[in-house]
Design a protein around this motif. Structure first.
Motif, PDB file in Angstrom:
ATOM      1  N   GLN A 312     -14.247  57.634 -19.999  1.00 24.71           N
ATOM      2  CA  GLN A 312     -14.261  57.747 -21.464  1.00 24.71           C
ATOM      3  C   GLN A 312     -12.843  57.841 -22.022  1.00 24.71           C
ATOM      4  N   GLY A 313     -11.994  58.615 -21.356  1.00 29.71           N
ATOM      5  CA  GLY A 313     -10.613  58.742 -21.811  1.00 29.71           C
ATOM      6  C   GLY A 313      -9.896  57.415 -21.787  1.00 29.71           C
ATOM      7  N   ALA A 314     -10.110  56.639 -20.719  1.00 25.84           N
ATOM      8  CA  ALA A 314      -9.474  55.325 -20.596  1.00 25.84           C
ATOM      9  C   ALA A 314      -9.933  54.391 -21.709  1.00 25.84           C
ATOM     10  N   GLU A 315     -11.214  54.391 -21.974  1.00 31.59           N
ATOM     11  CA  GLU A 315     -11.755  53.495 -23.015  1.00 31.59           C
ATOM     12  C   GLU A 315     -11.276  53.915 -24.399  1.00 31.59           C
ATOM     13  N   PHE A 316     -11.198  55.224 -24.645  1.00 30.55           N
ATOM     14  CA  PHE A 316     -10.714  55.709 -25.941  1.00 30.55           C
ATOM     15  C   PHE A 316      -9.259  55.322 -26.151  1.00 30.55           C
ATOM     16  N   ILE A 317      -8.442  55.502 -25.126  1.00 29.07           N
ATOM     17  CA  ILE A 317      -7.016  55.180 -25.228  1.00 29.07           C
ATOM     18  C   ILE A 317      -6.808  53.700 -25.517  1.00 29.07           C
ATOM     19  N   THR A 318      -7.448  52.836 -24.754  1.00 26.71           N
ATOM     20  CA  THR A 318      -7.239  51.395 -24.949  1.00 26.71           C
ATOM     21  C   THR A 318      -7.748  50.943 -26.313  1.00 26.71           C
ATOM     22  N   GLN A 319      -8.821  51.565 -26.768  1.00 29.94           N
ATOM     23  CA  GLN A 319      -9.350  51.220 -28.096  1.00 29.94           C
ATOM     24  C   GLN A 319      -8.340  51.558 -29.187  1.00 29.94           C
ATOM     25  N   GLN A 320      -7.710  52.721 -29.086  1.00 30.74           N
ATOM     26  CA  GLN A 320      -6.738  53.123 -30.105  1.00 30.74           C
ATOM     27  C   GLN A 320      -5.442  52.315 -30.003  1.00 30.74           C
ATOM     28  N   PHE A 321      -5.022  52.021 -28.790  1.00 32.59           N
ATOM     29  CA  PHE A 321      -3.835  51.175 -28.627  1.00 32.59           C
ATOM     30  C   PHE A 321      -4.034  49.834 -29.325  1.00 32.59           C
ATOM     31  N   ARG A 322      -5.243  49.301 -29.235  1.00 32.81           N
ATOM     32  CA  ARG A 322      -5.496  47.953 -29.757  1.00 32.81           C
ATOM     33  C   ARG A 322      -5.280  47.867 -31.257  1.00 32.81           C
ATOM     34  N   SER A 323      -5.493  48.965 -31.970  1.00 30.75           N
ATOM     35  CA  SER A 323      -5.313  48.935 -33.427  1.00 30.75           C
ATOM     36  C   SER A 323      -3.846  48.800 -33.820  1.00 30.75           C
ATOM     37  N   PHE A 324      -2.939  49.149 -32.911  1.00 35.51           N
ATOM     38  CA  PHE A 324      -1.511  49.032 -33.170  1.00 35.51           C
ATOM     39  C   PHE A 324      -0.891  47.841 -32.440  1.00 35.51           C
ATOM     40  N   SER A 325      -1.362  47.598 -31.223  1.00 33.23           N
ATOM     41  CA  SER A 325      -0.744  46.566 -30.399  1.00 33.23           C
ATOM     42  C   SER A 325      -1.742  46.043 -29.368  1.00 33.23           C
ATOM     43  N   PRO A 326      -2.326  44.889 -29.616  1.00 30.00           N
ATOM     44  CA  PRO A 326      -3.248  44.309 -28.621  1.00 30.00           C
ATOM     45  C   PRO A 326      -2.591  44.125 -27.256  1.00 30.00           C
ATOM     46  N   LYS A 327      -1.306  43.804 -27.240  1.00 31.74           N
ATOM     47  CA  LYS A 327      -0.621  43.615 -25.955  1.00 31.74           C
ATOM     48  C   LYS A 327      -0.546  44.926 -25.176  1.00 31.74           C
ATOM     49  N   MET A 328      -0.312  46.023 -25.877  1.00 32.50           N
ATOM     50  CA  MET A 328      -0.262  47.313 -25.217  1.00 32.50           C
ATOM     51  C   MET A 328      -1.645  47.705 -24.701  1.00 32.50           C
ATOM     52  N   ALA A 329      -2.679  47.396 -25.459  1.00 34.14           N
ATOM     53  CA  ALA A 329      -4.046  47.682 -25.028  1.00 34.14           C
ATOM     54  C   ALA A 329      -4.411  46.864 -23.795  1.00 34.14           C
ATOM     55  N   ASP A 330      -4.054  45.590 -23.799  1.00 35.24           N
ATOM     56  CA  ASP A 330      -4.330  44.734 -22.631  1.00 35.24           C
ATOM     57  C   ASP A 330      -3.618  45.263 -21.394  1.00 35.24           C
ATOM     58  N   PHE A 331      -2.392  45.712 -21.582  1.00 41.02           N
ATOM     59  CA  PHE A 331      -1.653  46.258 -20.455  1.00 41.02           C
ATOM     60  C   PHE A 331      -2.346  47.513 -19.916  1.00 41.02           C
ATOM     61  N   ALA A 332      -2.788  48.401 -20.819  1.00 38.48           N
ATOM     62  CA  ALA A 332      -3.444  49.636 -20.388  1.00 38.48           C
ATOM     63  C   ALA A 332      -4.715  49.329 -19.598  1.00 38.48           C
ATOM     64  N   GLU A 333      -5.502  48.384 -20.075  1.00 41.72           N
ATOM     65  CA  GLU A 333      -6.714  47.990 -19.350  1.00 41.72           C
ATOM     66  C   GLU A 333      -6.374  47.499 -17.951  1.00 41.72           C
ATOM     67  N   MET A 334      -5.329  46.703 -17.847  1.00 40.39           N
ATOM     68  CA  MET A 334      -4.903  46.198 -16.549  1.00 40.39           C
ATOM     69  C   MET A 334      -4.506  47.354 -15.632  1.00 40.39           C
ATOM     70  N   ALA A 335      -3.763  48.323 -16.161  1.00 35.33           N
ATOM     71  CA  ALA A 335      -3.320  49.460 -15.349  1.00 35.33           C
ATOM     72  C   ALA A 335      -4.514  50.262 -14.825  1.00 35.33           C
ATOM     73  N   PHE A 336      -5.511  50.463 -15.677  1.00 29.89           N
ATOM     74  CA  PHE A 336      -6.712  51.185 -15.242  1.00 29.89           C
ATOM     75  C   PHE A 336      -7.475  50.405 -14.172  1.00 29.89           C
ATOM     76  N   GLU A 337      -7.683  49.137 -14.424  1.00 30.98           N
ATOM     77  CA  GLU A 337      -8.540  48.346 -13.537  1.00 30.98           C
ATOM     78  C   GLU A 337      -7.868  48.010 -12.210  1.00 30.98           C
ATOM     79  N   ARG A 338      -6.546  47.953 -12.197  1.00 29.34           N
ATOM     80  CA  ARG A 338      -5.841  47.675 -10.942  1.00 29.34           C
ATOM     81  C   ARG A 338      -5.504  48.950 -10.175  1.00 29.34           C
TER      82      ARG A 338
END
Length: 596
Positions: A312-338
């Motif tokens: 839940q924390g990971a999903e909340f963080i990436t969701q909020q990042f996306r509102s400011f920077s889609p690139k930062m959100a994509d990076f966060a998702e990659m970091a979690f999944e890898r």
């Protein structure tokens, strides 16, 4: 997002952990590259005209290659040591890496002193040539720094003696801390796990853990006063022989900022501290106390115990990042999944959290202990901010990736703000909102008071250390004096052994590991304000700012990207005014609840 793991994957870097054959071969290859650099540096002669660029280019290219390889080795070893403090093989690798770094440092010293021998006009012209144009700031910075140091043999001797006479004391501290534990509710906890309980909503738990930690640290103060005195003594002796009179010279130059900027920041903060005293008093009353003790400052208010699973924390963080920077959100998702993140709550891990980069493989790793609190979510966002900063630097020349700690804390704190603000906005009710607001104000207290206490302590300790060894008893006194001043004497009880428990005082890589946190916090406020009021270009503007952090002074960075003068109080006042909003919102909402 797929189901996430709370343990990181280091096998994609080197298979086999501290027994890795891949790591062994990589280190051997790095030794060969250092030998190649040694040959290049020894044969390098200072350019006499602007046509002599070939040798200089070869040396610079090899320096960048070795920089990446040593960074890769160091990051891997730091991960091994953090995930298992009892990994003795990792400790041996650390010693090996320190030896390689010392050899590399000696070659850099020799190279830098050759640069000093180059005529000033020739040097300025050389920096305009294509191979060096994008590295002009770094190369010129190295040349200027070399003018301020001893001759080659003496600087090389300092580097060599530093392996066992300096860095080894930091390793000794880590080894001792790794073996410390306390017992709580029948369980044996590492000091890192125990420290997480200091923000428990139950004061009895906080006091019990605080007292037990105090006893643990007190039992080791004689050892830790040895490590701290010898670390500082080595630094002071080095400064003396270089003719450096100011202890702050090295940390300021490392952070590429002026002493005027630092003084202006602390002076402005001190003027604003009075606004936080009613908050500390209000919080004490909300907790049923007359005054807060040191272990109450980070305690949550109210009865809410909202937690988020790691998923839940990971999903909340990436969701909020996306509102400011889609690139930062994509990076966060990659970091979690890898599986770039180690977050499991278990014994045997070192305390604290960090982000480290693998410059050769273009990866990062994040280390923390996640138990699901709002503070944990904010910490995770903070470390992801660090990771994203490095990510946008990966394609730059290695020498341009060396950004200092103060601007490194900017990206992390910006990411943390995004998530903290979102948490407040998504609060289910006023009670939850009050708790989350208070968590944000707590962070301001940490940066303006806790970090200030560390700065005051370290500054005064070094002045006394110049006169001789400082006893453990005196270190306790200095720590309490600094805390009383920094907290405006608003607390009932302080933490005299904080100097022993805080890793930052014993780190050998960076002196004065304190004020950059506060700088980064307030600097990121300026960036955050710009983000809230910007158009669609913010994401690219933000990346451009981050990419400049390794190739200009802090003052120039602020002038170029924010249009502000850091040596004047106006910028700091504007940033502090943003902090006041959270403080005022908390005071109004808490007053409302008291009247309801």
């Amino acid at each position: 997002m797929n189901t996430l793991h709370k343990t990181w994957d280091l096998e994609t870097i080197f298979e086999g952990g501290s027994e890795s054959e891949q790591l062994h071969n990589y280190v051997l290859k790095t030794e060969q590259e250092i030998s190649k650099l040694e040959s290049l540096v020894h044969s390098f002669t200072s350019p006499k005209n602007t046509d002599q660029t070939k040798e200089l280019s070869e040396v610079v290219d090899q320096i960048q290659l070795v920089t990446k390889r040593l960074g890769e080795i160091g990051a891997f070893i730091s991960c091994l040591n953090a995930q298992n403090v009892n990994d003795k093989k990792a400790g041996a690798w650390q010693s090996r890496k320190n030896e390689l770094s010392a050899a590399f440092g000696n070659l850099l010293t020799e190279f830098d002193q050759r640069l000093v021998q180059t005529d000033e006009d020739v040097w300025k012209s050389l920096l305009k040539h294509t191979p060096f144009r994008q590295l002009d700031f770094i190369l010129d910075e190295r040349r200027k720094a070399a003018k301020d140091k001893l001759e080659l043999r003496q600087e090389s001797l300092i580097n060599d003696l530093g392996i066992d006479g300096y860095h080894a004391w930091g390793q000794m501290y880590d080894a001792i801390v790794g073996k410390l534990d306390i017992t709580h509710e029948g369980k044996t906890l590492s000091v890192g796990q125990a420290s997480n309980l200091l923000d428990s909503p139950d004061r009895a738990v906080r006091k019990e853990v605080f007292d037990k930690l105090q006893n643990t640290w007190k039992a080791q103060t004689d050892l830790f006063s040895e490590t701290l005195n010898h670390l500082s003594g080595f630094r002071l002796q080095t400064y003396k022989y270089r003719g450096w009179e100011r202890v702050l010279k090295e940390p300021l130059e490392y952070n590429r900022m002026s002493e005027k900027t630092l003084n202006t920041m602390w002076e402005t903060i001190t003027k604003y501290k009075k606004h936080y005293l009613p908050y500390l008093k209000r919080k004490a009353h909300m907790l049923g106390l007359e005054r807060l003790s040191f272990y109450d400052v980070e305690a949550p208010v109210g009865s809410t115990e909202q937690t988020m699973s790691f998923q839940q924390g990971a999903e909340f963080i990436t969701q909020q990042f996306r509102s400011f920077s889609p690139k930062m959100a994509d990076f966060a998702e990659m970091a979690f999944e890898r599986r770039w993140i180690e977050a499991e709550d278990r014994s045997g891990k070192r305390p604290g959290g960090f982000c480290t980069s693998f410059p050769d493989s273009g990866q990062t790793r994040i280390f923390m202990t996640y138990s699901g609190t709002p503070s944990n979510v904010a910490t995770l966002a903070h470390e992801l901010g660090h990771a994203y900063h490095q990510h946008v630097m990966d394609d730059l020349p290695a020498l341009n990736q060396g950004y200092a700690m103060n601007v490194a804390e900017t990206a992390s704190t910006f990411a943390e703000m995004i998530v903290s603000d979102a948490a407040v906005k998504h609060a289910a009710n006023d009670t939850e909102k009050l708790t989350l607001l208070e968590d944000k104000v707590q962070r301001s207290i940490a940066f303006f008071m806790n970090i200030h206490a560390r700065f005051l302590f370290e500054t005064r300790f070094y002045e006394e250390r110049k006169k001789g060894v400082v006893s453990a008893e005196r270190l306790n006194e200095l720590m309490v004096e600094a805390q009383k001043e920094a907290y405006e004497d608003a607390l009932d009880e302080y933490d005299p052994t904080f100097w022993a428990s805080k890793l930052h005082f014993h780190i050998t890589d960076v002196p004065f590991y304190n004020f950059p946190y506060t700088f980064g916090y307030l600097f990121s406020m300026g960036i955050y304000a710009k983000a809230l009021n910007s158009d669609s270009n913010f994401e690219n503007d933000y990346i451009a700012l981050l990419q400049d952090t390794g190739r200009m002074t802090t003052e120039d960075l602020a002038a170029k990207h924010l249009g502000v003068d850091l040596e004047k109080p106006e910028f700091w006042e504007q940033a502090l005014d943003l902090c006041m909003k959270d403080l005022n919102d908390f005071m109004e909402l808490s007053a409302k609840q008291r009247n309801d």
